[in-house]
Design a protein around this motif. Structure first.
Motif, mmCIF file in Angstrom:
data_model
loop_
_atom_site.group_PDB
_atom_site.id
_atom_site.type_symbol
_atom_site.label_atom_id
_atom_site.label_comp_id
_atom_site.label_asym_id
_atom_site.label_seq_id
_atom_site.Cartn_x
_atom_site.Cartn_y
_atom_site.Cartn_z
ATOM 1 N N THR A 1 -0.123 1.961 4.173
ATOM 2 C CA THR A 1 0.691 1.216 5.265
ATOM 3 C C THR A 1 0.885 -0.309 5.501
ATOM 4 N N MET A 2 -0.558 -0.785 5.125
ATOM 5 C CA MET A 2 -0.557 -2.321 5.277
ATOM 6 C C MET A 2 0.047 -2.818 3.975
ATOM 7 N N GLY A 3 -0.052 -2.261 2.802
ATOM 8 C CA GLY A 3 0.582 -2.725 1.541
ATOM 9 C C GLY A 3 2.183 -2.646 1.651
ATOM 10 N N LEU A 4 2.796 -1.788 2.370
ATOM 11 C CA LEU A 4 4.020 -1.458 2.590
ATOM 12 C C LEU A 4 4.360 -2.530 3.544
ATOM 13 N N LEU A 5 3.998 -2.796 4.765
ATOM 14 C CA LEU A 5 4.230 -3.726 5.524
ATOM 15 C C LEU A 5 4.259 -5.168 4.952
ATOM 16 N N THR A 6 3.139 -5.397 3.931
ATOM 17 C CA THR A 6 2.969 -6.863 3.457
ATOM 18 C C THR A 6 4.340 -6.974 2.799
ATOM 19 N N ASN A 7 5.008 -6.140 2.220
ATOM 20 C CA ASN A 7 6.014 -6.492 1.238
ATOM 21 C C ASN A 7 7.380 -6.462 2.353
#
Length: 208
Positions: free
Chosen positions: A113-119
């Motif tokens: 989720t954090m990887g997705l939000l970062t992008n």
């Protein structure tokens, strides 16, 4: 599309992914804190974010987001706020991404989720697909949607390969840093400064 038509776009994509940004910083921090598996889990979230922007650009939705100043600014300021929060955590939260010590590991779901939000919270990803892809699309070559998807998947493949190599190298750096605890304070302040600088640049960066 032939290989000779794709290679110029691939070269531009390679140059962009090698430029440090929020995605690269987050992937490195997760790899150093939790190891390569966590880094690659986060990378899957980043990949999904690229897929989202790619399909939006291919269908013309991203053009609407960029054309409406309020929508663009909301995305831009949300991304800046997220980077500032990460900077605060790096300096004062005792959770510097480059600090080598035992940490409570994030779950695979949170890493993804954090990887997705970062992008998704990085407006440059949307701008990349809005401004870069059209320059390499030629209606006389055939289906425009097919060209957009071909170029988009080319960019994603290059990004995943380069970031995967970075994750692999970052994991091996952990042992090196563990032997130098004096670097931990400098790591926290360096990371916090870089993240805050990215946030400020995102806020003041002129819209095109």
């Amino acid at each position: 599309m032939t290989l000779s038509q794709i290679l110029p776009f691939a070269a531009v994509s390679l140059g962009m992914v090698l430029t440090p940004g929020p995605n690269m910083i987050y992937l490195i921090s997760r790899s150093l804190c939790q190891g390569r598996r966590a880094g690659f889990t986060s990378l899957t979230g980043v990949a999904l974010g690229f897929l989202f922007y790619m399909f939006c650009a291919a269908l013309g939705i991203t053009a609407l987001v960029i054309a409406v100043p309020l929508a663009y600014d909301a995305l831009r300021f949300a991304g800046a706020a997220y980077l500032l929060w990460m900077a605060w955590q790096a300096i004062f939260g005792g959770k510097s991404p480059f600090e080598v010590r035992e940490l409570q590991p994030d779950s695979p779901r949170r890493l993804f989720t954090m990887g997705l939000l970062t992008n998704l919270l990085n407006p440059k990803a949307a701008v990349l697909y809005l401004t870069l892809l059209p320059q390499f699309i030629r209606p006389e070559w055939g289906n425009v949607l097919g060209q957009s998807l071909t170029l988009g998947f080319t960019q994603i493949a290059i990004s995943m390969l380069v970031n995967g190599l970075i994750i692999f190298a970052a994991g091996s750096i952990a042992a090196f840093l563990a032997q130098r605890p004096g670097w931990q304070k400098a790591q926290r302040w360096l990371m916090g400064t870089v993240l805050a600088g990215l946030a400020v640049r995102m806020v003041v960066d002129s819209k095109r």
